[in-house]
Scaffold this motif. Sequence first.
Motif, PDB file in Angstrom:
ATOM      1  N   ALA A  92     -36.076 -31.656 -57.891  1.00  0.00           N
ATOM      2  CA  ALA A  92     -37.108 -30.900 -57.092  1.00  0.00           C
ATOM      3  C   ALA A  92     -37.025 -29.504 -57.498  1.00  0.00           C
ATOM      4  O   ALA A  92     -35.777 -28.964 -57.638  1.00  0.00           O
ATOM      5  CB  ALA A  92     -36.612 -31.099 -55.730  1.00  0.00           C
TER       6      ALA A  92
ATOM      7  N   ILE B  49     -34.201 -24.450 -55.925  1.00  0.00           N
ATOM      8  CA  ILE B  49     -35.179 -24.963 -55.218  1.00  0.00           C
ATOM      9  C   ILE B  49     -36.329 -24.156 -54.935  1.00  0.00           C
ATOM     10  O   ILE B  49     -37.385 -24.439 -54.813  1.00  0.00           O
ATOM     11  CB  ILE B  49     -34.626 -24.967 -53.583  1.00  0.00           C
ATOM     12  CG1 ILE B  49     -35.432 -25.801 -52.901  1.00  0.00           C
ATOM     13  CG2 ILE B  49     -34.176 -23.804 -53.233  1.00  0.00           C
ATOM     14  CD1 ILE B  49     -35.888 -27.070 -53.410  1.00  0.00           C
ATOM     15  N   LEU B  50     -36.271 -22.815 -55.308  1.00  0.00           N
ATOM     16  CA  LEU B  50     -37.148 -21.801 -55.311  1.00  0.00           C
ATOM     17  C   LEU B  50     -36.892 -20.793 -56.314  1.00  0.00           C
ATOM     18  O   LEU B  50     -35.874 -20.151 -56.580  1.00  0.00           O
ATOM     19  CB  LEU B  50     -37.752 -21.094 -54.262  1.00  0.00           C
ATOM     20  CG  LEU B  50     -38.734 -20.233 -54.192  1.00  0.00           C
ATOM     21  CD1 LEU B  50     -40.242 -20.726 -54.628  1.00  0.00           C
ATOM     22  CD2 LEU B  50     -38.970 -19.358 -52.766  1.00  0.00           C
ATOM     23  N   VAL B  51     -37.805 -20.868 -57.627  1.00  0.00           N
ATOM     24  CA  VAL B  51     -37.636 -19.941 -58.792  1.00  0.00           C
ATOM     25  C   VAL B  51     -38.696 -19.051 -59.081  1.00  0.00           C
ATOM     26  O   VAL B  51     -39.897 -19.483 -59.065  1.00  0.00           O
ATOM     27  CB  VAL B  51     -37.296 -20.716 -59.786  1.00  0.00           C
ATOM     28  CG1 VAL B  51     -37.001 -19.746 -61.219  1.00  0.00           C
ATOM     29  CG2 VAL B  51     -36.061 -21.937 -59.910  1.00  0.00           C
TER      30      VAL B  51
ATOM     31  N   LYS C  97     -28.954 -26.449 -55.426  1.00  0.00           N
ATOM     32  CA  LYS C  97     -29.853 -25.484 -56.001  1.00  0.00           C
ATOM     33  C   LYS C  97     -29.981 -23.949 -55.226  1.00  0.00           C
ATOM     34  O   LYS C  97     -29.896 -24.154 -53.978  1.00  0.00           O
ATOM     35  CB  LYS C  97     -31.227 -26.199 -56.211  1.00  0.00           C
ATOM     36  CG  LYS C  97     -31.448 -27.127 -57.005  1.00  0.00           C
ATOM     37  CD  LYS C  97     -32.752 -27.953 -57.121  1.00  0.00           C
ATOM     38  CE  LYS C  97     -32.702 -29.252 -57.884  1.00  0.00           C
ATOM     39  NZ  LYS C  97     -32.460 -28.968 -59.339  1.00  0.00           N
ATOM     40  N   GLY C  98     -30.120 -23.146 -55.986  1.00  0.00           N
ATOM     41  CA  GLY C  98     -30.187 -21.611 -55.331  1.00  0.00           C
ATOM     42  C   GLY C  98     -31.664 -21.319 -55.282  1.00  0.00           C
ATOM     43  O   GLY C  98     -32.779 -22.140 -55.699  1.00  0.00           O
ATOM     44  N   PHE C  99     -31.807 -20.203 -54.871  1.00  0.00           N
ATOM     45  CA  PHE C  99     -33.192 -19.363 -54.779  1.00  0.00           C
ATOM     46  C   PHE C  99     -33.091 -18.519 -55.942  1.00  0.00           C
ATOM     47  O   PHE C  99     -31.946 -17.636 -56.070  1.00  0.00           O
ATOM     48  CB  PHE C  99     -33.347 -18.785 -53.733  1.00  0.00           C
ATOM     49  CG  PHE C  99     -34.248 -17.683 -53.494  1.00  0.00           C
ATOM     50  CD1 PHE C  99     -35.798 -17.870 -54.056  1.00  0.00           C
ATOM     51  CD2 PHE C  99     -34.269 -16.583 -52.700  1.00  0.00           C
ATOM     52  CE1 PHE C  99     -36.671 -16.939 -54.095  1.00  0.00           C
ATOM     53  CE2 PHE C  99     -35.284 -15.516 -52.806  1.00  0.00           C
ATOM     54  CZ  PHE C  99     -36.553 -15.924 -53.307  1.00  0.00           C
ATOM     55  N   VAL C 100     -33.764 -18.514 -56.939  1.00  0.00           N
ATOM     56  CA  VAL C 100     -33.666 -17.511 -58.110  1.00  0.00           C
ATOM     57  C   VAL C 100     -34.737 -16.628 -58.216  1.00  0.00           C
ATOM     58  O   VAL C 100     -36.007 -16.844 -58.049  1.00  0.00           O
ATOM     59  CB  VAL C 100     -33.907 -18.500 -59.318  1.00  0.00           C
ATOM     60  CG1 VAL C 100     -33.434 -17.736 -60.503  1.00  0.00           C
ATOM     61  CG2 VAL C 100     -32.841 -19.654 -59.226  1.00  0.00           C
TER      62      VAL C 100
ATOM     63  N   SER D 166     -31.453 -26.938 -50.283  1.00  0.00           N
ATOM     64  CA  SER D 166     -30.874 -27.487 -51.208  1.00  0.00           C
ATOM     65  C   SER D 166     -29.422 -27.563 -51.021  1.00  0.00           C
ATOM     66  O   SER D 166     -28.847 -26.418 -50.618  1.00  0.00           O
ATOM     67  CB  SER D 166     -31.458 -27.036 -52.565  1.00  0.00           C
ATOM     68  OG  SER D 166     -30.644 -27.729 -53.650  1.00  0.00           O
TER      69      SER D 166
ATOM     70  N   VAL E  26     -39.526 -25.517 -56.912  1.00  0.00           N
ATOM     71  CA  VAL E  26     -40.699 -24.855 -56.744  1.00  0.00           C
ATOM     72  C   VAL E  26     -40.551 -23.757 -57.589  1.00  0.00           C
ATOM     73  O   VAL E  26     -39.661 -22.867 -57.484  1.00  0.00           O
ATOM     74  CB  VAL E  26     -40.918 -24.495 -55.186  1.00  0.00           C
ATOM     75  CG1 VAL E  26     -42.196 -23.573 -55.070  1.00  0.00           C
ATOM     76  CG2 VAL E  26     -40.996 -25.679 -54.321  1.00  0.00           C
TER      77      VAL E  26
ATOM     78  N   ARG F 148     -36.188 -12.207 -62.674  1.00  0.00           N
ATOM     79  CA  ARG F 148     -35.041 -11.433 -63.526  1.00  0.00           C
ATOM     80  C   ARG F 148     -35.626 -10.536 -64.548  1.00  0.00           C
ATOM     81  O   ARG F 148     -36.210 -11.071 -65.363  1.00  0.00           O
ATOM     82  CB  ARG F 148     -34.125 -12.576 -64.134  1.00  0.00           C
ATOM     83  CG  ARG F 148     -33.291 -13.378 -63.055  1.00  0.00           C
ATOM     84  CD  ARG F 148     -33.134 -14.892 -63.417  1.00  0.00           C
ATOM     85  NE  ARG F 148     -34.572 -15.334 -63.195  1.00  0.00           N
ATOM     86  CZ  ARG F 148     -34.882 -16.428 -63.669  1.00  0.00           C
ATOM     87  NH1 ARG F 148     -34.345 -17.203 -64.685  1.00  0.00           N
ATOM     88  NH2 ARG F 148     -36.088 -16.963 -63.462  1.00  0.00           N
TER      89      ARG F 148
ATOM     90  N   LEU G 156     -35.248 -22.486 -47.117  1.00  0.00           N
ATOM     91  CA  LEU G 156     -35.155 -23.120 -48.426  1.00  0.00           C
ATOM     92  C   LEU G 156     -33.946 -23.940 -48.012  1.00  0.00           C
ATOM     93  O   LEU G 156     -32.996 -23.713 -47.584  1.00  0.00           O
ATOM     94  CB  LEU G 156     -34.853 -22.201 -49.629  1.00  0.00           C
ATOM     95  CG  LEU G 156     -35.840 -21.062 -49.829  1.00  0.00           C
ATOM     96  CD1 LEU G 156     -35.263 -20.252 -50.932  1.00  0.00           C
ATOM     97  CD2 LEU G 156     -37.111 -21.619 -50.142  1.00  0.00           C
TER      98      LEU G 156
ATOM     99  N   SER H 292     -35.180 -30.014 -51.133  1.00  0.00           N
ATOM    100  CA  SER H 292     -35.102 -31.039 -51.839  1.00  0.00           C
ATOM    101  C   SER H 292     -34.307 -32.076 -51.400  1.00  0.00           C
ATOM    102  O   SER H 292     -34.000 -32.995 -52.126  1.00  0.00           O
ATOM    103  CB  SER H 292     -34.035 -30.286 -53.181  1.00  0.00           C
ATOM    104  OG  SER H 292     -32.824 -29.824 -52.641  1.00  0.00           O
TER     105      SER H 292
END
Lengths: 170, 583
Positions: free
Chosen positions: A104, A117-119, B528-531, B525, A106, B534, B523, B501
């Motif tokens: 998963a 999870i959110l990029v 997984k993080g919040f990216v 997960s 976004v 950059r 958010l 997720s």
Amino acid sequence: MKNFYLLNFILIFNMFNAQVAIGKITLESASSSLEFGSENRGLVLPWATSAASVADVVNGTLIFDINDKKTKVYSGNAWKDLTIAINGAAETSLQDGLAEQTNAKVAIGALSSTPGILVLEDSNKAMILPKVASPHLNIVAPTPGMIVYDTVKKMLLVFNGTVWTFWKAS
Amino acid sequence: MINYLFKNSVFTLLLLLLSFDCYSQCTGCTVTNPTSSNYTFATNSVVCFTTGTTTMSDVAFQNNSKICIASSATLIIQNNINSTSGTNVTFEIAGTLQFNQSPNINSSLTVNIANGGILRAGSNGNNNFTFSGTNNTIINNGTIDVGVLGFSGNGTNLVDNYNLFSITQNINISGTTTFRNFGTINVGASYNNNSTSTYLNCGTINSTVGYNLGGGKIMNTGTFNVGTGSIDMAGNSRLENYGTFYSKGIINGANTSVIYNEGLMKITTWQPNGATMNGPTSSSKKGYTYFLNTVNPNGAKIGPNLDLTKYSQYEATMVKAGTQGQSAIFNSTPTYINSSGTTTTAALANVTYDCTGSGSCSAPVVTVTNICTNTDGSFPPVANNDTFAINAGSSSAASVLANDLEQYNGVAATTSNVILTQVSASNPNVTLNTATGLVQVGSGVVSGTYTINYQICRTSLTSSCSTAIVTVNVTGVASAVCYKPGVTSGTSLSTNEGITSLARANPGDANWPGVRKGAWVILESKTKGFVLNRLTTTQVSAIPTIDVKEGMMVYNTTLNCLQINTDGTTAGWKCFDTQTCPD
């Protein structure tokens, strides 16, 4: 507006010139990836099982680590603690028993392999943090892992479930 | 290595430990654990005894020989000692060195006894020990047990006693001999001094009977107890008391002898014979002297700044006599003198009688503690603790030296008469300017209390030092860091959006994300993080000026920081690396 995404797939907002606004209609900036409205709200980071559980992490990744109840940013190829305080609290039962959909993601901007999870993918845009005047006084019952920008003191605030931690320009 | 002023017990302990390290290690041994009955400690040899008990019969000490006895070892020398005048011999004793006869050593001796080490003459410590060499140095951190202690050479002798020195009989002295006592010296019989004998006591000296000071000098900044014998102060004998001095016998003065008292003296019988009893030169101090028996002044010169009080008994409890005043103490009027030595009245000399009884004392009883004089009899400097309130980015208004003295009882300390050094500081930006004595606080220092430890050493005697602590209360800058609790009262806002997720079975689950309050979006997960976006610094700069908004955040891959725009201008991009407080 009530949008809820159950992500069993990869969702991509507007492959080209992607911008997302939550809580408002008119974008503040043409170079924003993500914007928010003007209520007393923040953004809640994903509650990761631990910093170590985040696979293939890249610099610029933010999480709330429920192992030690700290907000962390992966910076300079290492996790940096943004909470500092050790009195964090988070009630995790709502997610503890649930399985992770490992694919998963976004992405806002051109999809890449960067995990998250959110990029926010674009390198010519920036998100605008949720902006609140004195969030520590005005956000009621904030959620652990919340981040928000204080327009009065020009500070970045993170909440660990118990206290707010404050960061300023160095 | 030794500093003479012990400000606190921790410092004292440190010195003892250092001393222990210095003297307990046998290094460079040329011979280890010899077993011969008759043994010669050869020229330039280092003979080490590392374990067990070694017993030797006759021994000879040759020039520059050294005996080193480790803490677990004992050396017993049963019979004769052969040594030659003009040679030098060293004893390093961490264990036990025992002479079964009465040693009389012709070599100049250097004796270092570590904490736990023992030097003994006779199996019970009652035999005589005579230092017949020219120059002798004894540094005792352990125990010395002898009968008669003799120095018969004509050179210089120094005894530094930090622990226990037990002399069950007399002390006989020739040459120039200085005792410095930081620990305890017990003397069982009298001691015979000369005009170059000096006792510098900041510990405790217990003398069972009296002694003949013989023109020598005593400086007491500790406790000096003398039993029922006489203290004969012939010639220019000088007794200076800053601590507590107690004589149970008779003090026999002479016309040129001086008692200087600015502490507390308990005298049983004084026969001045024209002697002088001085007090401090300034009325801001006062020497307190008690007498048990009436004094025939017989030319005694008294003053200035003394209080004289008559007692009817000292033991078991102190009982003050019912009648006070000059006639209670002197059977005729003594000569009162001022600080210039000029004859004056009792009032002008500020010599009082039982001022505590009338509540009219110009200064209280002060018995100094923790001040040990230097080998030359001079006092160390006095460094007093300081407290400053300083704004960040500023300096103290006054020097830390402002309340310090170049010597105890001496002139004010200045950057020219003392050497000022910073020993430690609790904050690297709260420092001492050793050129000026001012405390400097950097502009970034947050409010709080910091400390600096500093040392002053006399420029004229750099081994004479004192330390003190500066407490710095930094004011004017808000606390850098704080935490604030989240607000719980009021109307909370349910979160209407979530990105997850996790395999939530029911997207309409009323519990999530609505149960999470106060957010635009949750958010979710576990792995997984919040990216963030950059961007390099160049890419950040490339964001059009019109699009730059306050609160914009990127991860700057050039600077490796969370970079947030603080004012909506291109100049407003800042790394947010500093934890702070909104107050």
